[in-house]
Design a protein around this motif. Sequence first.
Motif, PDB file in Angstrom:
ATOM      1  N   LYS A 406       4.074 -11.181 -13.013  1.00  0.00           N
ATOM      2  CA  LYS A 406       3.678 -11.653 -11.692  1.00  0.00           C
ATOM      3  C   LYS A 406       3.209 -10.475 -10.846  1.00  0.00           C
ATOM      4  CE  LYS A 406       3.211 -14.678  -8.398  1.00  0.00           C
ATOM      5  NZ  LYS A 406       2.967 -13.865  -7.248  1.00  0.00           N
ATOM      6  N   LEU A 407       3.821  -9.305 -11.109  1.00  0.00           N
ATOM      7  CA  LEU A 407       3.478  -8.118 -10.314  1.00  0.00           C
ATOM      8  C   LEU A 407       3.179  -6.946 -11.245  1.00  0.00           C
ATOM      9  CD1 LEU A 407       3.461  -6.347  -7.669  1.00  0.00           C
ATOM     10  CD2 LEU A 407       5.907  -5.981  -8.083  1.00  0.00           C
ATOM     11  N   LEU A 408       2.087  -6.233 -10.981  1.00  0.00           N
ATOM     12  CA  LEU A 408       1.824  -4.956 -11.646  1.00  0.00           C
ATOM     13  C   LEU A 408       1.943  -3.844 -10.611  1.00  0.00           C
ATOM     14  CD1 LEU A 408      -1.217  -5.785 -13.971  1.00  0.00           C
ATOM     15  CD2 LEU A 408       1.197  -5.542 -14.619  1.00  0.00           C
ATOM     16  N   ILE A 409       2.668  -2.777 -10.982  1.00  0.00           N
ATOM     17  CA  ILE A 409       2.872  -1.639 -10.087  1.00  0.00           C
ATOM     18  C   ILE A 409       2.030  -0.477 -10.588  1.00  0.00           C
ATOM     19  CG2 ILE A 409       4.579  -0.018  -9.173  1.00  0.00           C
ATOM     20  CD1 ILE A 409       6.705  -2.148  -9.584  1.00  0.00           C
ATOM     21  N   LEU A 410       1.273   0.144  -9.677  1.00  0.00           N
ATOM     22  CA  LEU A 410       0.415   1.281 -10.037  1.00  0.00           C
ATOM     23  C   LEU A 410       0.893   2.521  -9.281  1.00  0.00           C
ATOM     24  CD1 LEU A 410      -1.328  -1.463 -10.276  1.00  0.00           C
ATOM     25  CD2 LEU A 410      -3.268   0.066 -10.439  1.00  0.00           C
ATOM     26  N   PRO A 411       1.780   3.296  -9.895  1.00  0.00           N
ATOM     27  CA  PRO A 411       2.309   4.484  -9.214  1.00  0.00           C
ATOM     28  C   PRO A 411       1.330   5.659  -9.334  1.00  0.00           C
ATOM     29  CG  PRO A 411       3.401   4.179 -11.343  1.00  0.00           C
ATOM     30  CD  PRO A 411       2.355   3.114 -11.227  1.00  0.00           C
ATOM     31  N   ASN A 412       0.472   5.794  -8.362  1.00  0.00           N
ATOM     32  CA  ASN A 412      -0.578   6.817  -8.373  1.00  0.00           C
ATOM     33  C   ASN A 412      -1.352   6.821  -9.689  1.00  0.00           C
ATOM     34  OD1 ASN A 412      -2.092   8.816  -7.090  1.00  0.00           O
ATOM     35  ND2 ASN A 412      -0.943  10.458  -8.082  1.00  0.00           N
ATOM     36  N   ILE A 413      -1.813   5.638 -10.103  1.00  0.00           N
ATOM     37  CA  ILE A 413      -2.678   5.551 -11.290  1.00  0.00           C
ATOM     38  C   ILE A 413      -4.079   5.919 -10.795  1.00  0.00           C
ATOM     39  CG2 ILE A 413      -3.484   4.074 -13.156  1.00  0.00           C
ATOM     40  CD1 ILE A 413      -0.471   4.688 -13.259  1.00  0.00           C
ATOM     41  N   ALA A 414      -4.320   7.219 -10.758  1.00  0.00           N
ATOM     42  CA  ALA A 414      -5.504   7.737 -10.055  1.00  0.00           C
ATOM     43  C   ALA A 414      -6.798   7.471 -10.806  1.00  0.00           C
ATOM     44  CB  ALA A 414      -5.324   9.235  -9.806  1.00  0.00           C
ATOM     45  N   ALA A 415      -6.785   7.651 -12.138  1.00  0.00           N
ATOM     46  CA  ALA A 415      -8.034   7.622 -12.910  1.00  0.00           C
ATOM     47  C   ALA A 415      -8.214   6.264 -13.583  1.00  0.00           C
ATOM     48  CB  ALA A 415      -8.029   8.741 -13.954  1.00  0.00           C
ATOM     49  N   LEU A 416      -9.117   5.464 -13.029  1.00  0.00           N
ATOM     50  CA  LEU A 416      -9.386   4.130 -13.583  1.00  0.00           C
ATOM     51  C   LEU A 416     -10.888   3.911 -13.656  1.00  0.00           C
ATOM     52  CD1 LEU A 416      -6.749   1.990 -11.602  1.00  0.00           C
ATOM     53  CD2 LEU A 416      -6.696   2.521 -14.061  1.00  0.00           C
ATOM     54  N   LEU A 578      13.022   0.486   0.667  1.00  0.00           N
ATOM     55  CA  LEU A 578      11.635   0.099   0.939  1.00  0.00           C
ATOM     56  C   LEU A 578      10.923  -0.313  -0.353  1.00  0.00           C
ATOM     57  CD1 LEU A 578       9.647  -0.023   3.276  1.00  0.00           C
ATOM     58  CD2 LEU A 578       9.216   2.433   2.972  1.00  0.00           C
ATOM     59  N   LEU A 579      11.124   0.445  -1.416  1.00  0.00           N
ATOM     60  CA  LEU A 579      10.470   0.109  -2.687  1.00  0.00           C
ATOM     61  C   LEU A 579      11.029  -1.204  -3.239  1.00  0.00           C
ATOM     62  CD1 LEU A 579      10.155   3.658  -4.296  1.00  0.00           C
ATOM     63  CD2 LEU A 579       8.260   2.146  -3.658  1.00  0.00           C
ATOM     64  N   ARG A 580      12.350  -1.350  -3.197  1.00  0.00           N
ATOM     65  CA  ARG A 580      12.963  -2.601  -3.669  1.00  0.00           C
ATOM     66  C   ARG A 580      12.386  -3.798  -2.909  1.00  0.00           C
ATOM     67  NH1 ARG A 580      18.662  -3.330  -1.241  1.00  0.00           N
ATOM     68  NH2 ARG A 580      17.260  -3.719   0.513  1.00  0.00           N
ATOM     69  N   ASN A 581      12.361  -3.684  -1.578  1.00  0.00           N
ATOM     70  CA  ASN A 581      11.871  -4.800  -0.760  1.00  0.00           C
ATOM     71  C   ASN A 581      10.393  -5.082  -1.033  1.00  0.00           C
ATOM     72  OD1 ASN A 581      14.390  -4.743   0.388  1.00  0.00           O
ATOM     73  ND2 ASN A 581      13.741  -3.682   2.261  1.00  0.00           N
ATOM     74  N   ALA A 582       9.609  -4.023  -1.193  1.00  0.00           N
ATOM     75  CA  ALA A 582       8.173  -4.203  -1.432  1.00  0.00           C
ATOM     76  C   ALA A 582       7.942  -4.905  -2.774  1.00  0.00           C
ATOM     77  CB  ALA A 582       7.457  -2.846  -1.404  1.00  0.00           C
ATOM     78  N   VAL A 583       8.758  -4.564  -3.774  1.00  0.00           N
ATOM     79  CA  VAL A 583       8.614  -5.222  -5.085  1.00  0.00           C
ATOM     80  C   VAL A 583       9.015  -6.692  -4.969  1.00  0.00           C
ATOM     81  CG1 VAL A 583       9.506  -5.292  -7.457  1.00  0.00           C
ATOM     82  CG2 VAL A 583       8.875  -3.097  -6.411  1.00  0.00           C
ATOM     83  N   ASP A 584      10.138  -6.957  -4.305  1.00  0.00           N
ATOM     84  CA  ASP A 584      10.575  -8.353  -4.175  1.00  0.00           C
ATOM     85  C   ASP A 584       9.570  -9.186  -3.369  1.00  0.00           C
ATOM     86  OD1 ASP A 584      12.858  -8.405  -5.720  1.00  0.00           O
ATOM     87  OD2 ASP A 584      14.202  -7.855  -4.075  1.00  0.00           O
ATOM     88  N   TRP A 585       9.057  -8.607  -2.271  1.00  0.00           N
ATOM     89  CA  TRP A 585       8.122  -9.367  -1.440  1.00  0.00           C
ATOM     90  C   TRP A 585       6.828  -9.663  -2.208  1.00  0.00           C
ATOM     91  CZ3 TRP A 585       3.197  -8.201   0.593  1.00  0.00           C
ATOM     92  CH2 TRP A 585       2.707  -9.158   1.502  1.00  0.00           C
ATOM     93  N   SER A 586       6.321  -8.653  -2.920  1.00  0.00           N
ATOM     94  CA  SER A 586       5.038  -8.867  -3.595  1.00  0.00           C
ATOM     95  C   SER A 586       5.200  -9.725  -4.845  1.00  0.00           C
ATOM     96  CB  SER A 586       4.360  -7.533  -3.917  1.00  0.00           C
ATOM     97  OG  SER A 586       5.243  -6.675  -4.595  1.00  0.00           O
ATOM     98  N   THR A 587       6.369  -9.668  -5.496  1.00  0.00           N
ATOM     99  CA  THR A 587       6.567 -10.556  -6.657  1.00  0.00           C
ATOM    100  C   THR A 587       6.594 -12.006  -6.189  1.00  0.00           C
ATOM    101  OG1 THR A 587       7.897  -8.795  -7.619  1.00  0.00           O
ATOM    102  CG2 THR A 587       7.941 -10.905  -8.737  1.00  0.00           C
ATOM    103  N   ASN A 588       7.180 -12.231  -5.007  1.00  0.00           N
ATOM    104  CA  ASN A 588       7.055 -13.539  -4.358  1.00  0.00           C
ATOM    105  C   ASN A 588       7.608 -14.678  -5.209  1.00  0.00           C
ATOM    106  OD1 ASN A 588       6.315 -15.359  -2.384  1.00  0.00           O
ATOM    107  ND2 ASN A 588       4.157 -15.449  -2.964  1.00  0.00           N
ATOM    108  N   GLU A 589       8.694 -14.422  -5.919  1.00  0.00           N
ATOM    109  CA  GLU A 589       9.405 -15.488  -6.637  1.00  0.00           C
ATOM    110  C   GLU A 589      10.810 -14.981  -6.949  1.00  0.00           C
ATOM    111  OE1 GLU A 589       7.054 -15.932 -10.264  1.00  0.00           O
ATOM    112  OE2 GLU A 589       8.264 -14.391 -11.238  1.00  0.00           O
ATOM    113  N   GLU A 590      11.695 -15.862  -7.358  1.00  0.00           N
ATOM    114  CA  GLU A 590      13.046 -15.475  -7.763  1.00  0.00           C
ATOM    115  C   GLU A 590      12.966 -14.546  -8.982  1.00  0.00           C
ATOM    116  OE1 GLU A 590      16.481 -15.827  -7.562  1.00  0.00           O
ATOM    117  OE2 GLU A 590      16.211 -16.402  -5.465  1.00  0.00           O
ATOM    118  N   ARG A 591      13.829 -13.557  -9.020  1.00  0.00           N
ATOM    119  CA  ARG A 591      13.896 -12.729 -10.223  1.00  0.00           C
ATOM    120  C   ARG A 591      14.415 -13.559 -11.405  1.00  0.00           C
ATOM    121  NH1 ARG A 591      17.146  -7.384  -8.035  1.00  0.00           N
ATOM    122  NH2 ARG A 591      15.830  -6.914  -6.225  1.00  0.00           N
TER     123      ARG A 591
END
Length: 689
Positions: A406-416, A578-591
Motif C-alpha cells: 500500500k505504501l512505498l518508502i523512498l529514503p533519499n532514493i536520489a538516482a532514478l 514523526l516517521l511512525r505517524n507519517a507511515v501510518d497516515w500515508s498507509t491509510n489502512e489498519e496494519r
Amino acid sequence: MRWAQLTLVENDPGSYDPRFWLDYFRRTHSDAACLSAGGVVAYYPTQIPFHHRSAWMGDSDPFKELLTGCRKMGMNVIARTDPHATHQETFDAHPDWIAVDAEGRKRRHWASPELWVTCALGPYNFEFMTAVHREIMSRYGVDGIFSNRWAGSGMCYCEHCQKNFFEAAGMALPRAADPQDLARRKYIVWRQQRLFQVWDLWDSEIRKLNPSARFIANAGGGALSDLDMKEIGRRASILFADRQARRGLAVPWANGKNAKEYRSTLGRKPVGGIFSVGVEEPYRWKDSVQSEAEIRVWVADGIAQGMRPWFTKFSGVLYDKRWLKTVEQIYERHYRAEPYLRNEAPLARVGLVYSQQTAWFYGGPRAQQKVEDHTLGMYQALVEARIPFEMVHDRLLEPDQIRQFKLLILPNIAALSNGQCDQFRDFVKGGGSLLATFETSLYDEWGAQRRNFGLSDLFGVGYAGKTEGPMQNSYLSIQKDPDSGTFHPVLRELEDTPRIINGVWRLKVEATEKFRSSPLMLIPSYPDLPMEMVYPRVKNSVTPELYLRDLGASRIVYFPWDIDRTFWEVLSVDHAKLLRNAVDWSTNEERPVRVTGPGVIDVAVWRQKSSLTVHLVNLTNPMMMKGPFRELIPVGEQKVRLKLPQGRRARKVQLLSAGRIPAVSELNGYMNITVPSILDHEIIAVDLN
Ligand SMILES: [Zn+2]
C-alpha cells in the motif's frame, strides 16, 4: 531448511574427526551441507595442474569421506571452492593469472604472504576454475558448487583487465573513484558483466554434468553491494547471505535486513543466512566463539525475516566448543517449528525501496553516508514503530512486483530514471501511497543532477536550486491546522511541544500544488554561541518542511530534509514519532498486525499454505545498538492484533517458543492474542480453517 558448513583448513585431513562432524550434522537435523572441495586448496585427489592438494591428505579423499557420510543421511551437499588466492607454482607458470595493483605490482596475499591474489576477471577464473568445477561435478555429482570470494579482491590492473576493458569501453582502466568519471562509470558496469559471464559459464558447465545442480555464488546484499541484485535474483535458484555476525556499531536487525534484501529479488526462491559462531571484528579471530545470547538473537532475526539458517565453522579441529550446544538448540527449535517456517508470502503492506544505482552513481565513495545511512534510519524507525515491512529493489517495480504494498518508502532514493519515476506514478494512480525524503529523484539513473525532481508532480513541489547544510541549531515548529484548529495525525504525541529539532541538511523547494497548510514549519538556524546570542531571529515561520497530499486512496508524504539520515545519527525520539505517524497516515489502512507492549521488537507476519505466523524478535537489550548481547532479557506482555484473511477463521493458535496456547479472542476478522513474555524469539502460529 537447515544448513551446515565445515570449512576445512589445510592440515585438517588426518587430524580432525569426520565422525564427530557427521554426528553433529545429524543432531542438528541439518538437511544440507556445504563442504570444502577446491580452489586455493584441493581436498580430493585432483588431476588438474596447479590445483594444490592439501599437503596433509596423502592418498585419502577427505571431501569424498564427508560427502559419503552426508549422503547416507539423505542430505543435500554442495561443494565449496575458493578461487581468490593461489600458490607460488601457479605464479611461476601463469604470472598473468595474478592480480595487479594500481602501481603495476603483482599482489601478494595480505594475510598469507606466501600466496598470491588472483584476478577474478581473467583466465584464472574463466579457464582454471572452470576446469576445477567440471572435475568436482564429474567426480562427485554434488547438488551445486558454492564459490567464496570468487569476484576478486578489489580493483585489478593486470594485462587481461587492461586489454579487455579497453576493447569493451575504448579507454584505459579508471584511476579515479568518482562515479561521474566516465571510465569509472563504465568500469562499474563492465566488471559486473564479466562476473555474470563467469557465473553463467560455471553454471552451464555444472548443469551439463548434473542438470539439477547449480553454481551458487557467494554474492548479494543491499544498496552497497556491487553486483546488480536484479540480475542475481534472475540467475540464482538459491542464494545465501554471508553476514556472519555483527561487528562495530551494527544492530541485530541487520540480519533480518539481509533477508529482506535477498528476498526482494529472489522472491519465493530459498534464501539462507550464513552465520558464524565467532567474533567478526576486523581483527578476524576466526577460531573464536560468541556469547550464546548474541548468536541466538542474530540467527532469530534472520529466521523471522525468512532466512534458512546456515552455520559455518572453520577448522575441523575445535578449540572452543561452547557454541555447539547453542547451535544445536537453535536448530532443534527450527526443526520443530518447520511446518510454520515454510513461508508462502510476507503480508507486509509497506515496502522500503533500496537502490544500488543510487549508491554506485550518486553515492560513490560516500555511499554509506549519502545513501545507506538514510535507509538505516528509516529501517530503525520502522522497527521501533513495529511496522512489518519488506525491502523493494528499485529495478523491480512492475505492477505485479509491488502489488502487495500500500505504501512505498523512498529514503533519499536520489538516482532514478524517467522510467522508474513513471513506475511510481503508475503505483500512485493505482491507489498506492509514497513517502519520500530529501533528494529522491533529483538525479537520473547515472547520478547526473536534474533541474527538478523526477517526481516533482507527485510531491507537489519543485527544487528551488539550493541545498542548505550542515545546519546548526535549527528547529521545526509544530503547527495546528488553521481551519480546524486541530493537530494533523502526523503530529500524534508531539502536540505538547511548540517545536522539535530539525535535521542537518535541507533542500529549498517551492510548492507547485496548493497545500492547505504544513504541520511543520522551518525555524532557521540561529547562533549556538556565545550563549547570549542564542535566540531565534525569525518570529513567524513561513517555510513548510513537510508536504502532505491526500489524493483519495493514495497519500503522498515528502520531507525536503534528511529526517531518516539524521535519525540514524542522533536517534531523536521526536523524529521516530514523526516517521511512525507519517507511515501510518500515508498507509491509510489498519496494519496487518499491531503489536502493543514494552520494548523493541522486530515484527514479521507471514502466510503459509494453511496457516499464518507472526514472528516477534525481542531486541530489547542494553547491547542492542552495539553488541554483543551478554544475556537474553525477557520483555513483558505483548498484545497482538492480527488481521485474518478474508472469510477465514483460526482453528488453533500456538506460541511455538513458549510451547503453550495463548489467550485469544476473535472479532470482526481480527484475532487478539496475548503473549505473556518473549525471551528472544516467539512465533505465533495460527492454523486456519
Ligand atoms: Zn585482472
